[in-house]
Write an enzyme that holds these catalytic residues in place. Sequence first.
Site: not given
Ligand code: NI
Length: 177
Positions: A100, A142-143, A146
């Site tokens: 990341c 994953h995104e 956030h």
């Molecule tokens: Ni990330």
Amino acid sequence: MAIRNVLRMGDARLWQSAEPVSHFDTQQLHALLVDLRDTMQALDGAGLAAPQIGVALRVVIFGVEHNSRYPDAESVPVTVLINPVITPLGEAMEEDWEGCLSVPGLRGLVPRHAHIRYQGQDEYGALIDRSVSGFHARVVQHECDHLDGILYPMRIRDMTQFGYNEELFPGREMQDE
Ligand code: NI
């Protein structure tokens, strides 16, 4: 063109939940996307979420073009995804290595749903609705994490599978994602 500073783990803004976008095709939204794209390209990332540059909105971008250095890497279409909703398809989970841009130099083995449906909108408000698997599904999960203040280290099950790129993969050039 504006390459923005990417917040790193420890910055409290990365733990916040981001707000939905309510107006599409606006100057502010387009300007945000220019900055996200410029920053992701400059850092050679696979994806970037608005909170990583300090903007608490539910906006992510991602995409991996075919790369001759990594001929086996699956390509992922270049996508702007706003107000995403992820629905797991089935129970299957897969573990794989993630990095990341907010956790530079490190990698961890992270479980993700193997198959998902994701829905949302692009910057013009057009609907996006895709069912995907594997690396594509991993990048989206994953995104979107956030946007809820979750960084991948929080999902690692076995902390012995978390460490510096050079120690985990000696001699291999690794990108932050
Ligand atoms: Ni990330």
